[in-house]
Scaffold this motif. Structure first.
Motif, PDB file in Angstrom:
ATOM      1  N   ALA A 229     -50.672-113.354 149.231  1.00  0.00           N
ATOM      2  CA  ALA A 229     -51.303-112.929 147.987  1.00  0.00           C
ATOM      3  C   ALA A 229     -50.427-111.880 147.302  1.00  0.00           C
ATOM      4  O   ALA A 229     -49.559-111.272 147.915  1.00  0.00           O
ATOM      5  CB  ALA A 229     -52.667-112.346 148.297  1.00  0.00           C
ATOM      6  N   VAL A 231     -50.863-108.485 145.195  1.00  0.00           N
ATOM      7  CA  VAL A 231     -51.375-107.344 144.438  1.00  0.00           C
ATOM      8  C   VAL A 231     -50.119-106.670 143.888  1.00  0.00           C
ATOM      9  O   VAL A 231     -49.473-105.872 144.561  1.00  0.00           O
ATOM     10  CB  VAL A 231     -52.222-106.400 145.308  1.00  0.00           C
ATOM     11  CG1 VAL A 231     -52.635-105.174 144.504  1.00  0.00           C
ATOM     12  CG2 VAL A 231     -53.452-107.125 145.840  1.00  0.00           C
ATOM     13  N   CYS A 260     -49.723-115.797 141.726  1.00  0.00           N
ATOM     14  CA  CYS A 260     -49.529-114.650 142.612  1.00  0.00           C
ATOM     15  C   CYS A 260     -48.541-113.629 142.067  1.00  0.00           C
ATOM     16  O   CYS A 260     -48.549-112.485 142.510  1.00  0.00           O
ATOM     17  CB  CYS A 260     -49.121-115.101 144.014  1.00  0.00           C
ATOM     18  SG  CYS A 260     -47.546-115.973 144.070  1.00  0.00           S
ATOM     19  N   GLU A 264     -51.365-106.952 138.668  1.00  0.00           N
ATOM     20  CA  GLU A 264     -52.753-106.600 138.970  1.00  0.00           C
ATOM     21  C   GLU A 264     -53.034-105.111 138.785  1.00  0.00           C
ATOM     22  O   GLU A 264     -54.141-104.731 138.452  1.00  0.00           O
ATOM     23  CB  GLU A 264     -53.124-107.013 140.404  1.00  0.00           C
ATOM     24  CG  GLU A 264     -52.885-108.487 140.741  1.00  0.00           C
ATOM     25  CD  GLU A 264     -53.774-109.463 139.975  1.00  0.00           C
ATOM     26  OE1 GLU A 264     -54.502-109.031 139.061  1.00  0.00           O
ATOM     27  OE2 GLU A 264     -53.729-110.669 140.273  1.00  0.00           O
ATOM     28  N   THR A 314     -57.499-105.165 144.745  1.00  0.00           N
ATOM     29  CA  THR A 314     -57.961-106.483 144.317  1.00  0.00           C
ATOM     30  C   THR A 314     -56.856-107.299 143.655  1.00  0.00           C
ATOM     31  O   THR A 314     -56.140-106.796 142.784  1.00  0.00           O
ATOM     32  CB  THR A 314     -59.139-106.321 143.320  1.00  0.00           C
ATOM     33  OG1 THR A 314     -60.190-105.616 143.983  1.00  0.00           O
ATOM     34  CG2 THR A 314     -59.640-107.667 142.833  1.00  0.00           C
ATOM     35  N   GLU A 315     -56.714-108.545 144.099  1.00  0.00           N
ATOM     36  CA  GLU A 315     -55.885-109.509 143.374  1.00  0.00           C
ATOM     37  C   GLU A 315     -56.833-110.272 142.453  1.00  0.00           C
ATOM     38  O   GLU A 315     -57.487-111.233 142.855  1.00  0.00           O
ATOM     39  CB  GLU A 315     -55.198-110.473 144.345  1.00  0.00           C
ATOM     40  CG  GLU A 315     -54.204-111.389 143.636  1.00  0.00           C
ATOM     41  CD  GLU A 315     -53.571-112.446 144.555  1.00  0.00           C
ATOM     42  OE1 GLU A 315     -54.124-112.723 145.632  1.00  0.00           O
ATOM     43  OE2 GLU A 315     -52.520-112.995 144.160  1.00  0.00           O
ATOM     44  N   MET A 317     -56.403-112.252 139.771  1.00  0.00           N
ATOM     45  CA  MET A 317     -56.036-113.595 139.334  1.00  0.00           C
ATOM     46  C   MET A 317     -56.802-113.986 138.067  1.00  0.00           C
ATOM     47  O   MET A 317     -57.132-115.149 137.844  1.00  0.00           O
ATOM     48  CB  MET A 317     -56.278-114.617 140.441  1.00  0.00           C
ATOM     49  CG  MET A 317     -55.639-114.194 141.764  1.00  0.00           C
ATOM     50  SD  MET A 317     -55.403-115.534 142.928  1.00  0.00           S
ATOM     51  CE  MET A 317     -53.730-116.039 142.533  1.00  0.00           C
ATOM     52  N   SER A 340     -49.955-102.308 147.989  1.00  0.00           N
ATOM     53  CA  SER A 340     -49.155-103.507 147.703  1.00  0.00           C
ATOM     54  C   SER A 340     -49.284-104.538 148.812  1.00  0.00           C
ATOM     55  O   SER A 340     -49.411-104.195 149.992  1.00  0.00           O
ATOM     56  CB  SER A 340     -47.682-103.113 147.571  1.00  0.00           C
ATOM     57  OG  SER A 340     -46.873-104.268 147.589  1.00  0.00           O
ATOM     58  N   THR A 341     -49.230-105.804 148.427  1.00  0.00           N
ATOM     59  CA  THR A 341     -49.138-106.886 149.430  1.00  0.00           C
ATOM     60  C   THR A 341     -47.678-107.286 149.632  1.00  0.00           C
ATOM     61  O   THR A 341     -47.400-108.348 150.188  1.00  0.00           O
ATOM     62  CB  THR A 341     -49.960-108.094 148.981  1.00  0.00           C
ATOM     63  OG1 THR A 341     -49.520-108.465 147.660  1.00  0.00           O
ATOM     64  CG2 THR A 341     -51.451-107.780 148.941  1.00  0.00           C
ATOM     65  N   HIS A 343     -45.311-108.260 147.615  1.00  0.00           N
ATOM     66  CA  HIS A 343     -44.881-109.458 146.891  1.00  0.00           C
ATOM     67  C   HIS A 343     -43.830-109.051 145.844  1.00  0.00           C
ATOM     68  O   HIS A 343     -42.637-109.248 146.060  1.00  0.00           O
ATOM     69  CB  HIS A 343     -46.122-110.105 146.246  1.00  0.00           C
ATOM     70  CG  HIS A 343     -45.878-111.418 145.584  1.00  0.00           C
ATOM     71  ND1 HIS A 343     -45.100-111.570 144.471  1.00  0.00           N
ATOM     72  CD2 HIS A 343     -46.353-112.658 145.885  1.00  0.00           C
ATOM     73  CE1 HIS A 343     -45.094-112.847 144.113  1.00  0.00           C
ATOM     74  NE2 HIS A 343     -45.838-113.534 144.952  1.00  0.00           N
TER      75      HIS A 343
END
Lengths: 420, 420
Positions: A229, A231, A260, A264, A314-315, A317, A340-341, A343
């Motif tokens: 995911a 974020v 993705c 966000e 929260t992501e 989307m 952070s995820t 990404h």
């Protein structure tokens, strides 16, 4: 009953393994011929495929499937044509197999080369979108791998017909039909077994929701490539150019909010908040973005709702954005570390020292200066096709192309050398 | 009690993560200075280290530890000096961090580079040899990683002192002592928790017996780099040169039989059995090798014991060799497919077509023509240091050097680009 199931699934894995042996030494010309055969077959079998898809859609409507999911599930002539075209694009890509990654000649005369080879058997677990069936089959075939597919039950009829069409096309092109297997008929238990088929499946690629990916990561004993995911953060530094800030934030959030690499959370340096936030957020509001703002953001831009702690993790989307004013770059880095995820994160700045610090210290697959986060994409990176975006650190990180679907082997050529 | 345990282990992982952040941006000079400090400290603290080692050895003797294991556990002045020298060799190796793996400029002016970065926190689970403590700490430090060590209980006192010595040396060199952690005091439960610390530990490297490695692979949710066992094959083709056959087989089996790249099964083409086997096996017998022979081997060489089916799957790690006569290359490839652990296989041949087929079709980390299997080694490959030999297909395959202890990140430098 269970014994029969195990036997049949085992048979399919064995057939995939057998086919993988053939694919591993197939020439690029042979693989491309098979891909052209698949591209043709997808178009030529449109009536059959669409009929099966109609069954899945009808079942979806009856069970109250959300409109967005129905859209993802739906195929039509146009979508099939573009799927077919995508397969032909994979034909045009360079074949990674046989590429020499590095090599050397040792003092004793041994010649070493590290060469790209296929993984062997790839497992794919995914959800409602039947386009993934064609997509993954074509990518794995081009990279010399066999594939075992486990699609979502919502697309079961569509996937069954698609796999039949692919297998016939492989057979017509003189390639082993066993290279593409579906295990959808075994239901959840089949997915469980696929995740535990260590030694039979070389790598497992989950594609879909965060829940799906987390389940596969947690339960699989087969090595997984995690496509995680996002974020995703943009940080507007004190020195950020106003126009760049407006355009990069808008593009990152609005251009395609459901993917993705979409933004966000926006972080802004305290000293720049009054200068940057009103125009940046006004532009987003014009595009229908809901702003979830912290207190200091609300102080300079009132057309927003207060953010809660959940917002930072929260992501969305969707057309929602969390916005926070931070004291300085340190606090921005701390916020990113926490939420952070890993990404994609981007800094907008004209300060070279802060840009370099951000690039060095943010521990994400892709780090950017003065660019939209939407560029984290295999197509944009020039890979031609994208298998997914890896957020793990092992094997592949960031956008994955065909070469990320390969392993390597060392080839040693000697003339009788022994070790002293 | 359990709560305290979890808290304390979590604290150690958090400290390792914190130290990893510092290491990730440390310069090569800073890391080398810390390594030199460790190399000095190992020698300067010899009395303390050896006293702790004596305690472990005494405990081992009391509990009836096998002589071979006692030898692996034992440290002395000489071994400490060579451990210290090995750390200085790591100082001399190139630092992989910051290496640009690939890069490009996109049409829109974005500059892309894929850059080597540390994993972050590496976990290591290993057995009785305390030299691994120094070795892994030095390799992970040079590659910018923090490390969490879980050594064998048999070496607990030695490892505790070694970690104290390393941490003091780090501190003296101005690097965070948190970069090297031991969790030995938490026993088996600590190892279990380390294997489940996904998100806190980036990669887990087991070193030791096949049992240890299999347990870690099966139970870990943290990504694992598997350094596997070697049921290694040499195949003597019909056209093999006699002298090459004798020397390569002897070197592969006898030079160091206890390691994973040593030969375990010899396959011979039927037409060459009478010509090659008597001299090849006689030379092995002179070196004390016990031959476990199939029927057709016994027909041409009687100084052997009959092989059972178990022999084909056995990694002897001793002066034993399984020998089988096969009908042809196809049967040799089939045997290797069935029994190989995908480590190293070598063909001895003068036939170019068979050599190429063997290299292409054998699915192992290292495939060779006319060379001793003992060359599968990071030192021999020119990597300078060896982390282990990976038999998995993800991330690293074959001998692993410092760059296999790294991940990558994509750095994107723009000037306001947005996606159209």
């Amino acid at each position: 009953m269970v014994d029969t199931l195990i036997l049949t699934l085992t048979d399919k894995l064995a057939a995939a393994r057998e086919a993988a042996r053939v694919l591993a030494t197939a020439t690029t010309a042979q693989k491309n011929q098979a891909l052209r055969s698949i591209a043709d077959a997808v178009v030529n079998n449109a009536p059959r495929i669409l009929a099966a898809n109609q069954q899945d859609l009808a079942r979806g409507r009856e069970s109250g499937m959300a409109a967005g999911l129905q859209d993802r599930l739906r195929l039509d002539e146009e979508r099939l044509a573009s799927l077919s075209a995508a397969v032909l694009e994979i034909v045009a890509l360079p074949d990674p197999i046989g590429d020499v990654v590095r090599g050397s000649s040792l003092e004793n005369g041994l010649k070493l080369t590290q060469v790209r080879v296929p993984f062997g058997v790839v497992g794919a677990i995914y959800e409602a979108r039947p386009n993934v069936t064609i997509d993954i089959a074509a990518l794995t075939l081009k990279s010399g791998n066999a594939v075992v597919l486990r699609g979502g039950s919502a697309a079961e009829n569509t996937n069954m017909v698609l796999v039949e069409v692919i297998r016939s096309a492989l057979d017509a092109a003189g390639m082993p039909a066993g290279a593409v297997q579906t295990i959808d008929e075994f239901g959840r238990e089949g997915a469980q077994q696929l995740m535990r088929a260590r030694g039979f499946v070389d790598v497992l690629i989950p594609r879909g929701s965060a829940d799906l990916i987390n389940t596969v990561v947690a339960e699989s004993t087969v090595p997984v490539i995690e496509t995680g995911a996002g974020v995703v953060h943009v940080y507007l530094d004190e020195s950020a150019d106003l126009e760049q800030a407006v355009e990069i934030v808008h593009n990152s959030k609005v251009q395609r909010p459901s993917v993705c690499n979409a933004l966000e959370t926006l972080l802004v340096h305290e000293s720049a908040a009054a200068r940057l936030l009103p125009p940046v957020l006004a532009r987003l509001r014009e595009s229908g973005v809901t702003i979830h703002a912290d207190q200091r953001t609300l102080a300079v831009f009132s057309d927003a709702i207060p953010a809660t702690d959940d917002d930072w993790a929260t992501e969305y989307m969707s057309l929602d954005l969390a916005v926070r004013v931070v004291d300085d770059l340190d606090e921005a880095l701390e916020h990113i570390r926490q939420y952070s995820t890993h990404h994609t994160e981007s800094i907008v700045t004209n300060d070279i020292a802060r840009a370099e610090r951000f690039l060095a210290e943010v521990d994400s697959a892709v780090v950017m200066v003065n660019a939209s986060t939407r560029f984290t994409d295999g197509g944009e990176f020039g890979f031609g096709a994208e298998v997914g975006i890896s957020t793990q650190k092992l094997h592949a990180r960031g956008p994955m192309g065909l070469s990320e679907l390969t392993s390597t082997k060392w080839v040693v050529r000697g003339s009788g050398q022994v070790r002293g």
